[in-house]
Design a protein around this motif. Structure first.
Motif, PDB file in Angstrom:
ATOM      1  N   TYR A  21     -74.090 -75.787 100.845  1.00 37.58           N
ATOM      2  CA  TYR A  21     -72.930 -75.643 101.728  1.00 37.58           C
ATOM      3  C   TYR A  21     -71.950 -76.799 101.554  1.00 37.58           C
ATOM      4  N   ILE A  69     -67.861 -72.275 108.168  1.00 40.34           N
ATOM      5  CA  ILE A  69     -69.115 -72.754 107.570  1.00 40.34           C
ATOM      6  C   ILE A  69     -70.137 -73.041 108.669  1.00 40.34           C
ATOM      7  N   LEU A 125     -73.728 -71.195 108.949  1.00 44.21           N
ATOM      8  CA  LEU A 125     -74.994 -71.927 109.056  1.00 44.21           C
ATOM      9  C   LEU A 125     -75.830 -71.394 110.217  1.00 44.21           C
TER      10      LEU A 125
END
Length: 188
Positions: free
Chosen positions: A9, A76, A80
């Motif tokens: 990531y 993001i 997650l």
């Protein structure tokens, strides 16, 4: 597994920041997010609570961050959570920040001294580090450790330079302990 999540990531964020030309902006926003994640225990408890479903956790993140930081960063974080990696979120942002600092050629130095340094002394330490490393700038972190007696300890990444009196005394003690004189024998 956590390192893989951070790298995967974090690298995606780095690539996005560089390609979009938003390196500085995303770096500052990531620092802000990291600060919130590290300092807000209530948010952590909420996001780690087993009875709160992922969709609610994503909604919480969007309520807090949407419109405050870039959509890519909010996205993001939501990704997650949806993948069950909330526990890795801090490490993703730490990894991202470290990689961007590398990209911008900014080093991080941790300096321990036995007493507080004044502004001129701090400036000289930073100048010396800039001359002796490949970095163009430094984020300096100073700490007082009276047990050092004198000198200083500087850590940059995994490199440590220890010129403290404490270290020199310790080294001298080790060397002296190796010298064993037999009874009645004189030292040369």
């Amino acid at each position: 597994m956590a390192k893989l999540v951070s790298k995967t990531y974090g690298d995606a964020l780095v690539e996005l920041a560089v390609e979009s030309g938003q390196v500085d902006e995303m770096l500052e926003e990531a620092r802000g997010i990291l600060s919130i994640l590290q300092e807000n225990n209530e948010l952590s408890k909420l996001m780690n609570h087993p009875k709160i479903v992922k969709e609610e956790k994503i909604q919480i993140l969007e309520n807090i961050f949407k419109g405050q930081v870039r959509d890519e960063l909010t996205g993001i974080m939501c990704m997650l959570v949806s993948k069950g990696h909330y526990k890795d979120m801090e490490s993703v942002f730490i990894y991202f920040i470290d990689r961007i600092k590398e990209y911008k050629n900014i080093g991080t130095a941790y300096v321990k001294t036995p007493m507080e340094l004044n502004a001129v002394q701090k400036e000289k330490v930073e100048e010396k580090l800039l001359k002796t490393t490949h970095y163009e700038a430094f984020e300096m972190h100073y700490e007082v450790d009276e047990s050092l007696i004198g000198g200083m300890v500087i850590r940059i990444g995994d490199r440590v330079v220890d010129s403290s009196v404490k270290q020199k005394l310790s080294q001298l003690t080790r060397e002296l302990s190796k010298i064993q004189l037999k009874v009645g024998e004189c030292a040369p």
